[in-house]
Design an enzyme around this catalytic site. Structure first.
Site, PDB file in Angstrom:
ATOM      1  N   GLU A 165       0.531   2.873   7.491  1.00 48.58           N
ATOM      2  CA  GLU A 165       0.616   4.292   7.134  1.00 48.58           C
ATOM      3  C   GLU A 165      -0.448   5.168   7.798  1.00 48.58           C
ATOM      4  OE1 GLU A 165       0.760   4.473   2.843  1.00 48.58           O
ATOM      5  OE2 GLU A 165       2.657   3.398   2.769  1.00 48.58           O
ATOM      6  N   GLU A 350       7.675  -1.354   2.558  1.00 45.60           N
ATOM      7  CA  GLU A 350       7.216  -0.991   1.213  1.00 45.60           C
ATOM      8  C   GLU A 350       8.249  -0.125   0.532  1.00 45.60           C
ATOM      9  OE1 GLU A 350       3.301   0.795   0.649  1.00 45.60           O
ATOM     10  OE2 GLU A 350       2.434  -0.592   2.114  1.00 45.60           O
TER      11      GLU A 350
HETATM   12  O1  IFM Z   1      -0.672   1.739  -2.997  1.00 45.70           O
HETATM   13  C1  IFM Z   1      -0.140   2.361  -1.876  1.00 45.70           C
HETATM   14  C2  IFM Z   1      -0.311   1.495  -0.641  1.00 45.70           C
HETATM   15  O2  IFM Z   1      -1.646   1.209  -0.405  1.00 45.70           O
HETATM   16  C3  IFM Z   1       0.255   2.159   0.576  1.00 45.70           C
HETATM   17  N1  IFM Z   1       1.588   2.633   0.350  1.00 45.70           N
HETATM   18  C4  IFM Z   1       1.846   3.384  -0.838  1.00 45.70           C
HETATM   19  C5  IFM Z   1       1.336   2.633  -2.057  1.00 45.70           C
HETATM   20  C6  IFM Z   1       1.622   3.441  -3.335  1.00 45.70           C
HETATM   21  O3  IFM Z   1       0.939   4.655  -3.285  1.00 45.70           O
END
Ligand code: IFM
Length: 439
Positions: A165, A350
């Site tokens: 990210e 994710e």
């Molecule tokens: O917890 C975070 C993660 O570190 C990165 N992606 C989003 C998740 C939820 O906010």
């Protein structure tokens, strides 16, 4: 209810975590990261907490890997902590690499594919003191770190991502001030937005030169919707879409930076940035899509990008994020279009949601999360039915963990963690996956 046989035989189901959020930064000779210092500054974290103990995964990793195996998952997406591996950002701490060596062996022994992310935000403070992501040298620092990690565990990892990210690393952290290092400065942001990609491309080239393969990048995507139909709101949403969803994807795929984002950042990019675009677009083997929610933007005038976020109409999670699985479908389709013809694989790396889960009679009935998971898997299947060859899906997260500036309140895990006792309690969603994925 979904089942494994609804997906292709080689489709990978996994869970994801990250180093700072679960390991406990005080263990194993790890150095101080900019998350430790950000968290130890009053007012930055909702509950004043930090990641020094977190889920104590550094000491409980075997129990946690057992949970993944017993949940019938195929893969574990984890990250190595830069400050654990290199406390000063540059010199290897053997204890840190030993930990990840054991961890990867533990995955292999349990039949789990190790899916590595090299950087999930725990930047060593000594590097932050030298400007961190605003310093161009970070491209070399990062690629030296990547090479050191891969020299030790690269023989056993199935897939490797450089960064998790980059929008969060650059924009959320240098423009919005919400994450470490907590800056609100457009010039720092312009540099970070570029250097994060330069570091990614430089590390990919270095790892390839060392003979590693199956290298990728994990990007987060969020629908940027206008708060109204007005032209100003639509323009604001398009600007945010360019900053959030297009900047990293388009640059990494060789299409340059979007004009709507350059409108604000161009004066603040490092001199000669155009010459770096070839490195940034170094070919990749795979792309990871992280997706959670949708945001609505309202035009407010003033300094660029002249927007503020307003709440949307859909049901929300514990932290106010709209639940909208169509967004995942839409971004899989957009990502597939962007990587078309490049021979890259696509994964959902994710997806998940926070809820105020409680243990009652020894279990956690997280029905809302179970519905969310089913909807997001169905959205993935819809994209696959429409021709996209999605190769896997990773649930965020295995464990409730340190949700950055929101502290330990939001619970994203499919396994509940009691932070007093460190007891793990599988939630209903874990049991749902376990039953659906059994062979
Ligand atoms: O917890 C975070 C993660 O570190 C990165 N992606 C989003 C998740 C939820 O906010």
């Amino acid at each position: 209810m979904f089942k494994r046989s609804d997906f292709p035989d080689d489709f990978i189901f996994g869970v994801a975590t990250s180093s700072y959020q679960i390991e406990g930064s005080r263990f194993g000779g790890a150095g101080v990261s900019h998350w430790d210092t950000f968290a130890n500054t009053p007012g930055n974290i909702a509950d004043g907490s930090d990641g020094s103990v977190a889920c104590d995964h550094y000491n409980r990793w075997q129990e946690d890997l057992d949970l993944i195996r017993d949940g019938n998952f195929d893969a574990y997406r984890f990250s190595t902590g830069w400050s654990r591996v290199m406390p000063d950002g540059k010199t290897v701490n053997p204890e840190g690499l030993d930990f990840y060596d054991r961890l990867v062996d533990g995955m292999v022994e349990r039949g789990l594919k190790p899916v590595l992310t090299l950087h999930h935000w725990d930047l060593p403070s000594p590097l932050a003191s030298q400007g961190g992501w605003t310093n161009r040298d970070i491209a070399l620092w990062f690629s030296d770190y990547a090479r050191a990690v891969m020299a030790r565990i690269g023989d056993r990892v199935a897939m490797t991502a450089t960064l998790n990210e980059p929008w969060c690393i650059a924009y959320l952290s240098h423009f919005m001030g919400a994450h470490a290092p907590g800056l609100r400065d457009i010039r720092a942001t312009g540099r970070a937005m570029h250097h994060v990609l330069l570091a990614h491309g430089t590390a990919i080239q270095a790892m390839r030169a060392d003979g590693h393969d199956n290298l990728g990048l994990v990007l987060n995507f969020e629908t940027a919707a206008p708060a109204s139909d007005s032209e100003a709101d639509r323009k604001g949403a398009a600007t945010q879409d360019a900053i959030y969803n297009r900047w990293f994807l388009e640059a990494a795929m060789g299409q340059g930076y979007p004009a709507e984002a350059l409108e604000g950042f161009a004066p603040h990019l490092p001199v000669g940035w155009e010459q770096d675009m070839g490195i940034i677009a170094t070919p990749l083997d795979w792309l990871g899509v992280n997706h959670y929610t949708r945001a609505h933007y309202r035009h407010i005038g003033g300094a660029w990008p002249q927007t503020e976020m307003v709440p949307g109409p859909l049901p929300k999670t514990q932290i106010g994020w709209e639940m909208r699985a169509e967004g995942l479908y839409e971004f899989i389709m957009r990502a597939a279009q962007a990587i078309k013809g490049k021979g890259m694989k696509l994964y959902v790396t994710e997806s998940g949601m926070a809820w105020d889960d409680r243990v009652v009679d020894g279990g956690v009935a997280d029905d809302v999360r179970q519905g969310y998971i089913r909807d997001h898997l169905a959205a993935t299947q819809r994209a696959m039915a429409d021709g996209v060859d999605v190769k896997g899906f990773f649930q965020w997260s295995l464990l409730d963990n340190y949700e950055w500036a929101l502290g330990y309140g939001p619970r994203f895990g499919i396994v509940h963690v009691d932070y007093e006792t460190q007891k793990r309690t599988p939630k209903g969603s874990y049991l749902m996956f376990r039953d659906a994925l059994s062979r």
